[in-house]
Structure formats: structure tokens, C-alpha cells
Design an enzyme around this catalytic site. Sequence first.
Site, mmCIF file in Angstrom:
data_model
loop_
_atom_site.group_PDB
_atom_site.id
_atom_site.type_symbol
_atom_site.label_atom_id
_atom_site.label_comp_id
_atom_site.label_asym_id
_atom_site.label_seq_id
_atom_site.Cartn_x
_atom_site.Cartn_y
_atom_site.Cartn_z
ATOM 1 N N ARG A 90 -29.884 -9.033 5.601
ATOM 2 C CA ARG A 90 -28.932 -9.920 4.919
ATOM 3 C C ARG A 90 -27.554 -9.876 5.562
ATOM 4 N NH1 ARG A 90 -29.856 -10.196 -0.249
ATOM 5 N NH2 ARG A 90 -31.921 -9.282 -0.172
ATOM 6 N N HIS A 108 -30.518 -6.111 17.407
ATOM 7 C CA HIS A 108 -31.246 -7.378 17.255
ATOM 8 C C HIS A 108 -32.205 -7.556 18.435
ATOM 9 C CE1 HIS A 108 -31.882 -11.443 15.792
ATOM 10 N NE2 HIS A 108 -31.854 -11.828 17.057
HETATM 11 C C1 GRF Z 1 -35.828 -4.372 14.801
HETATM 12 O O1 GRF Z 1 -36.536 -5.182 15.706
HETATM 13 C C2 GRF Z 1 -34.366 -4.713 14.827
HETATM 14 O O2 GRF Z 1 -33.936 -5.156 16.059
HETATM 15 C C3 GRF Z 1 -34.298 -5.841 13.815
HETATM 16 O O3 GRF Z 1 -35.189 -5.476 12.804
HETATM 17 C C4 GRF Z 1 -36.229 -4.679 13.358
HETATM 18 C C5 GRF Z 1 -36.360 -3.429 12.539
HETATM 19 O O4 GRF Z 1 -37.484 -2.698 12.944
HETATM 20 N N1 GRF Z 1 -32.943 -6.042 13.350
HETATM 21 P P1 GRF Z 1 -37.748 -1.242 12.370
HETATM 22 O O5 GRF Z 1 -37.842 -1.369 10.852
HETATM 23 O O6 GRF Z 1 -36.617 -0.366 12.783
HETATM 24 O O7 GRF Z 1 -39.042 -0.807 12.973
#
Ligand code: GRF
Length: 189
Positions: A90, A108
Site C-alpha cells: 500500500r 521493487h
Molecule cells: C518482492 O518481489 C519485492 O520486490 C516486492 O514484493 C515482493 C515481496 O516478496 N515489493 P517477499 O514477500 O519478500 O518474498
Amino acid sequence: MNTIKAAVFASGTGSNFQALIEQADLPCEIVLLVCDRPNAPVIDKAKQKGIAVHIFNPKDYQSKGEYEKELVSELKRYQIEWLFLAGYMRLVGRDLLEAYSERILNIHPSLLPDFPGLDAIGQALEAGVSETGVTVHYVDAGMDTGPIIMQETVRILEEDTSESLAERIHTIEHRLYVQAIKHVIKGVQ
Ligand code: GRF
């Protein structure tokens, strides 16, 4: 013992959360997980490691301001100085941004500004590009728009599925987030 305290905000699987808490030489201590989905698998990962968890359901509040004010006082109670977003799905609002100005990072799975928002890996595959990547950036009020700290490119192979590409991206995320955190914390010391 590290004295700088940090919180991770995560709502999903928590592989980045796990990578951060298992990193022995992180220049800060992760003392709190903030999670906005009461059933998220990341919660168990925190509990197994004895890390405090603050769970909230945004639906229980009238507004973002209301839950963020509560969050800020909880974060202050733990003397937290840095916030690391890792799958917190969010937008961050004014209360958190003002309390943690230039102290909130996000990771990201794309080379921002390309493919912001949801399912960045799917977006890249759909677009047919030959490479994508990982970005760590400061958080501002926009969707994946804050100043970029570090990026790393990942080549997309012809045989890639979203699962195989996600696996390579995650491996890079776990390393790049640690590098970026070391870089920014060193920069303000
Ligand atoms: C990751 O790919 C991050 O870049 C994105 O959300 C995902 C989270 O993955 N913002 P995890 O829960 O840490 O495995």
C-alpha cells in the site's frame, strides 16, 4: 550489538524479511515486523525468530491517517529509526512520511521507472522486454516513484516463466537490499 533499530513492513511470503533478519552484518537491528494482512506467512517467520510483530487490518480504521498515527507511536515506542518495505502493498501516507522523512526504503522487482505497481514481473514478461531487474529506492507519496538508491539488471531468457524469472529476481533482491541498507545507513552516520 547494533544500536540502530529498524522495522520491516511486509504483507506476503517474507523472503526479503527473512534475508534481512538472517544477515549477520546488517548495520541495524530489525526489531519489529509490521504487517497489514493478519494471515500473511511472513508473520510466522518473525515469530520463529522471536521478532515482535505489529499486525493491523486497515479495514478496522476510518482512514490511512488513523492507522498510520497508531503505527508511528508504535514505531517510536520501539525507538525505530528506519523502515524497510518489502512487499507492503500500500501507499505510504503523510503521517509515516513526515515521521520518517528519508528513512523509508522500498524494494521493487523491476528497473524503475519501468513497471511500477502490482505484478512488475508479469508486466515485464507481457511487454516482451529482454531485461528487467531490481530497484531499491526511497519512498515518497507516489507509487514506486522515490529517488533510486541502487538497481541491478536481470536478463529475461526466452524460456522464462514468471516463476523462473521471479526466482532469479528474488535471489538478487535479497543481496541488493542488504547492500542498499548498508549504503544509506553509512551515509548518515
Ligand atoms: C518482492 O518481489 C519485492 O520486490 C516486492 O514484493 C515482493 C515481496 O516478496 N515489493 P517477499 O514477500 O519478500 O518474498
